[in-house]
Structure formats: C-alpha cells, structure tokens
Write an enzyme that holds these catalytic residues in place. Structure first.
Site, mmCIF file in Angstrom:
data_model
loop_
_atom_site.group_PDB
_atom_site.id
_atom_site.type_symbol
_atom_site.label_atom_id
_atom_site.label_comp_id
_atom_site.label_asym_id
_atom_site.label_seq_id
_atom_site.Cartn_x
_atom_site.Cartn_y
_atom_site.Cartn_z
ATOM 1 N N LYS A 2 -4.435 -5.369 -7.171
ATOM 2 C CA LYS A 2 -3.573 -6.559 -7.216
ATOM 3 C C LYS A 2 -4.171 -7.722 -6.410
ATOM 4 O O LYS A 2 -3.959 -8.879 -6.737
ATOM 5 C CB LYS A 2 -2.197 -6.188 -6.670
ATOM 6 N N ASP A 15 9.474 -8.732 3.504
ATOM 7 C CA ASP A 15 8.833 -7.642 2.757
ATOM 8 C C ASP A 15 7.630 -7.116 3.539
ATOM 9 O O ASP A 15 6.583 -7.764 3.600
ATOM 10 C CB ASP A 15 8.406 -8.204 1.385
ATOM 11 N N GLU A 59 8.934 -11.356 -6.701
ATOM 12 C CA GLU A 59 9.437 -10.150 -6.035
ATOM 13 C C GLU A 59 10.679 -10.428 -5.181
ATOM 14 O O GLU A 59 11.657 -9.681 -5.256
ATOM 15 C CB GLU A 59 8.319 -9.520 -5.188
ATOM 16 N N ASP A 98 7.791 -2.941 -10.866
ATOM 17 C CA ASP A 98 7.235 -3.468 -9.616
ATOM 18 C C ASP A 98 5.779 -3.017 -9.601
ATOM 19 O O ASP A 98 5.490 -1.836 -9.379
ATOM 20 C CB ASP A 98 8.030 -2.896 -8.431
#
Ligand code: AMP
Length: 607
Positions: A69, A189, A167, A8
């Site tokens: 990211k 999330d 994800e 992850d």
C-alpha cells in the site's frame, strides 16, 4: 442492485465485510479468521496470500511482498527514503514503481489485486454467491493517483469499485455518526506500522475532511521494538550473549514482545520467558504495565502532538471535537486510550473492534449504495470536475474532481468580441479538454452593456453545498448585474457513467490536448489578427515598405492556416506574424511609454 461488500485494504492487514440486514459484519475464512495479512509471497507454483504468505516472510524474504500500500500510485522518486526498509527489489516503469520477482515485474495495483482476489474468494465462499462489487477504503490523505491505483487494483481483481471511501469516514459510518447530522469528529488510527489522525466535519450526513496528520513509520510494531530492546539489553548484561548474532532469537523476541504487549492490555503484569541459544539457559522476567508504559510514552506523545497539529490546521481546538473514534489494533493499549482521552477531553468511541471498524464502515457505505438511492450519490467528494465553457469550445475547470464538499471557487473572465451584449455561462461536468465532450449541466446568459473586448470583468462563482447542490452565479463587476442557477451535478449520474468519463479522459487525453492547443492557438490568432489589422491602419508611416509587406504576407498566411488541425502548424503561423510585427510592437511600446510619461491613459493609445 446486487450486493456491495466493504473492503479495508490495509498496509498490514485487510478485511472484507458485508451487510447482514442492517448490521455490518466481517467475513471470516473457514478457520474463523477475519484478518488477511496484506502479504503476497511468490512460490514455485504461483503465489500465496495472507497467513501462508506471512509464514514466508523470513524464509522467502526476497519473494515476499508486504506493505504494498505504501507504493500505490507512486514513483521511485517519492519513495527514496523508504527503499531501505524493503528486502524485495523495486524498479520503475513509466514513472510507476514495480516489484521485481525473478524475471517478472508487478505493479502495486497488481499485487494489491492478489489480496483483493483473496478477499473476494473469501466473501464468495461465505455468502454462497458471486461478489462483483466493493467499496474500498483509502487513507484520507491519498491523492488522486493513489486512489486511482486502488480502483485499478479492484478492476484487476474482477471487482467493480462502487466507491473509494476515506478510512476515517468509514470508521465514523460504522459508529453511525452520520445519523447525528452535524458535528466535528477526530479519527485516531494507530495500527501496526502507521499513525493517522483525521479531523472530519459532519454536516447533513456528509463528511468533509478538514485536516490530516500522521506518521507513516509509527505504530504498535515500535512498541514491540522498545520491549525487544529492553530484553536484548538484559540478555546481554545477564548472559553475555549478543542477540544480534542470532536471527532466530530476534524473531522469537519480537513475537514474545508483541504477546507481552497484548497481555498488558488486559493485565497489570505479564511474564516473558525465552530459551537462549549457546546453552545459556532461560531468560525470564516479569514486566509490569507501568514499566511498559514508560517505554512507549514518548511514542504515544508523538501521536498526541500530531493530533494538535491537525486540530490547529483545521482551525479548531480540542474542546470543539464532538466525537473521537478509535481505529487500529494499537488503540487497545490502555495508555493510548488515556492519552487520547486527555488530549481531546472526552472519552473515545472504543466499543467496535478497532481492527474491524473500517471494513464494517465500508460495508455500511456499500449497503447505502446498493440500497439504490436512485438519483443521489452519497458524496464526500465531487466525482467529476466542474467548470464553464471557454472561448472556442474549451473548458475552464473551477472545481476539480475529488474535491471535498462543501466547496467554493471563483474566477474572473472577460469578453472576446467588441460590444458583446451578453455572455453565455455554460456549466459543464467532466474530465475532457473540450466542452463538447463533457456533460452539459446548464446554460444561462448574463446581459452586458456594450464595451470593447477584454474590458468587462465577469466574476463566476461555483458553490457546492453539503447536499451536492451546485449554485453557479455570474456577476458583471462593473454594473453589479448578476444571474445565478442551481443544479444537481449528481442527478442521473451513475457510478458507471463517472467511471466511463474518467476512462475516456485517459483514453483521449493526447488527442484532446492537441485539439485544445489548436483551439487556443486559433483564439490567439483571432486576437492577433484584429490587433495587427488595427495597428497597420494606424501606424502612420512608421514602417518601411518591405517591413509592411512582410507583415501583410504573414497575416495572409495566418488567415490561410487558421482552419488547419495541427496546433504546431498554427503556432508556426503565429510565430511568423509575431516575428514580422516585432519592430512594430516595439514602436507601439515606445508610444505607450511616451504617452504614459505625458500622463495620458494607456488604453487610449492602444485602442
Ligand atoms: P492493525 O495494523 O490495525 O491491524 O494493528 C496491528 C497492531 O495492533 C499490532 O501492532 C498489534 O500488536 C496491535 N495489537 C493487536 N492487539 C492488541 C492488544 N490487545 N493490545 C495492544 N496492541 C494490540
């Protein structure tokens, strides 16, 4: 097949997990910490990653890179609203963002690779073996460039990326939802700085992303900020102290606020105590869970509203959802759980640690891949484009790579020659511009009744079902005659082959495009030659002698040039003939117009 770990690679934190028998487990470092903060700090002797880098966030801010990211696969233009948030310097090279550290420039994949290397090292130390393969997760909304950048990061870190997985799909795999065969899943999330909601459809063990929504600047850090604002206001009121003048105090307040928030997850009340500068004494207050909830309610409501947007985009209502999966540290907050439960009218899955669930799911996917289900790729997207061969050996893609399956696409084609008795439907897979460089999957003929070129209308239909089976149908829209074939595009296709084909398409892109343009120019030349010859035969004295000679000359040049390889030379010959026939074309147009006025069918005049 060797082991494939699951990674992850998060905005704030990253983790690596592996399969221990049939159980996924996260891998800790020597101190037992499983989380690696996604931070890289450049120091005199090189760089540090994770917790030691986090310690440099304040003291070495300009050389400490976090949230990399957010920049993966993007250009500065995409990020103009974000730049203000970052203390380190960003530049651009060939349309790609770079981070400037002193005189060095690093691309986002290079920085991400430093984090991946740390995870690789950690996994190798724990497992006692070399780790060379990984499944890496990305947000469902990541585009092709962002996914490719993530793969590049893997490669730079010395990892073969066996698969990029969404994800939310990974989180669903961690809960074993693929075993249910079908259903609708909402993955909520909420991390430290970002919120994502994804609506997935599960059919025959494969996940399709139906809709996503989110807020790239909303998370648990905002909960902390609300508490910090409350403390700052009270310190100002009670002690006449302006906290904005004390950077260290702000940092201490932030840490205390986060600790209080976490405490309120399992307790109804907590105490915040802070030693104040300027000999102002001690600030102390109790904070009730209900007070904290009042501070953050607006933020949680924002996430719930976005859940409804995603549902509406997917054409669903909350009651259609079968499972709700919680991901991200902030989903521990009781108010978040309550509001999500209320929004979806069902209790969410919460028993797997929400910080670890994505990495665990990535390990499950790695296990499936390493388990060597030989001739089948477990897909939720098509890894390569699918299309048919076009005129002159070009390729007409119908389904682009990375399209989620099941999917369908339709195009109508025609013939290029008069009285063709059949068309060949040649099904191809790959990213190259020319048919010959792609993988040939199947070929079949569709018979046609004789007709002029361009008259038949042939509908080609591509359909990929949830098992990755491609059904190609072709139908003559005039006669209704049809043929179809079924192929399995993943058959015999390894991940390495997929990767090789994508790499080749990048490597040969320029040459391929030049060749494609040349073929297209030749196709145009052929059509132009036929129509010019026809029109010269039929023009009946409209042209003057000199004009006619010019056209004949340009036509001769076109024929002589046809086999040249440089598309620019071919285009020049086309332009020359087009210029020479300009007057003729105008006359033909004039005839058409007159004919139309006389209610004659245009096609009779042209042919
Ligand atoms: P992530 O980005 O998924 O690692 O989530 C990090 C966020 O989760 C941070 O804002 C943390 O403060 C928050 N978090 C961690 N533990 C808890 C907890 N026990 N209760 C509430 N929030 C938490």
């Amino acid at each position: 097949m060797s082991r494939i770990v699951g990674i992850d690679l998060g905005t704030t934190n990253s983790l690596v997990a592996y399969m221990d028998g049939d159980q996924p487990r996260v891998i800790p470092n020597a101190e037992g910490r499983v989380i690696v903060p996604s931070i890289v700090s450049f120091i005199e002797t090189g760089y540090v990653v994770g917790d030691p880098a986090k310690d440099q966030l304040i003291t070495n801010a300009e050389r400490t890179v976090y949230s990399i990211k957010r920049f993966m696969g993007r250009g500065l233009q995409d990020l103009r609203h974000e730049l203000q948030y970052f203390p380190y310097t960003l530049a651009e090279q060939n349309g790609v963002v770079t981070v400037q550290i002193g005189s060095n420039e690093f691309t986002p994949p290079e920085i991400s690779a430093m984090i991946l290397k740390e995870l690789k090292k950690r996994a190798e130390a724990f497992l006692g073996e070399e780790v060379t393969q990984a499944v890496i997760t990305v947000p469902a909304y990541f585009n092709d460039a962002q996914r490719q950048a993530t793969k590049d990061a893997g490669r730079i870190a010395g990892l073969h990326v066996a698969r990029i997985v969404n994800e939310p799909t990974a989180a669903s795999l961690a809960y074993g939802l693929q075993g249910k065969q079908q259903g609708l899943v909402a993955v909520y999330d909420l991390g430290g700085g970002t919120f994502d909601i994804s609506i997935l459809k599960l059919k025959e063990g494969i996940f399709e992303v139906l809709a996503t929504n989110g807020n790239t600047h909303l998370g648990g850090d905002d909960f902390d900020r609300r508490v910090v604002q409350l403390i700052a206001r009270e310190i100002q009121e009670q002690f006449a102290l302006d906290v904005t003048q004390h950077i260290d105090l702000i940092q201490t307040m932030r840490v205390a606020a986060e600790a209080a928030k976490c405490e309120l997850t399992s307790h109804e009340t907590t105490t915040i105590t802070l030693l104040l500068p300027e000999d102002k004494g001690t600030y102390s207050r109790q904070l009730q869970r209900s007070e904290f909830e009042a501070l953050i309610k607006e933020l949680v409501t924002d996430t719930v509203v976005r859940c409804h947007f995603a549902l509406s985009d997917a054409g669903l209502s909350a009651s259609d959802i079968d499972d709700v999966v919680m991901v991200g540290g902030s989903t521990r907050t009781p108010l978040v759980r309550q509001m999500v439960e209320k929004a979806f009218k069902r209790g969410p899955h919460t028993n797997i640690n929400p910080d670890e669930v994505v990495a665990l799911g990535a390990a499950v996917q790695g296990g499936i891949l390493a388990g060597g289900v030989q001739d089948m790729l477990l897909l939720d997207v098509t890894p390569l484009s699918l299309g048919i061969e076009g005129l002159g050996g070009t390729i007409n893609p119908l389904i682009r790579r990375n399209t989620t399956i099941p999917t369908q696409a339709k195009e109508v084609y025609t013939t290029s020659a008069d009285n063709q008795t059949a068309v060949v439907i040649h099904i191809l897979q790959g990213e190259r511009e020319l048919a010959k460089d792609n993988r040939s999957l199947a070929k079949f003929n569709l018979p046609l009744p004789p007709a002029s070129a361009g008259m038949p209308r042939i509908e080609v239909n591509f359909m990929i079902d949830a098992n990755g089976i491609l059904n190609v149908g072709a139908r003559d829209l005039q006669t209704g005659q049809s043929q179809s074939i079924e192929v399995k595009p993943s058959y015999g296709l390894t991940d390495d082959a997929v990767e090789g084909m994508i790499q080749d398409s990048i490597k040969f892109a320029e040459a391929d495009i030049a060749e494609r343009l040349a073929i297209e120019a030749r196709n145009e030349m052929d059509a132009l030659e036929i129509s010019t010859v026809k029109i010269l035969e039929e023009e009946k004295g409209v042209l003057e002698e000199s004009e006619r000679n010019q056209i004949v000359e340009a036509l001769k040049n076109l024929r002589q040039t046809r086999e040249q390889s440089d598309y620019r030379v071919l285009r020049k010959a086309i332009d020359q003939l087009n210029t020479a026939t300009k007057h003729l074309a105008e006359v033909a147009m004039d005839h058409q117009l007159k004919a139309a006025l006389q209610n004659k069918k245009v096609s009779e005049i042209v042919s």
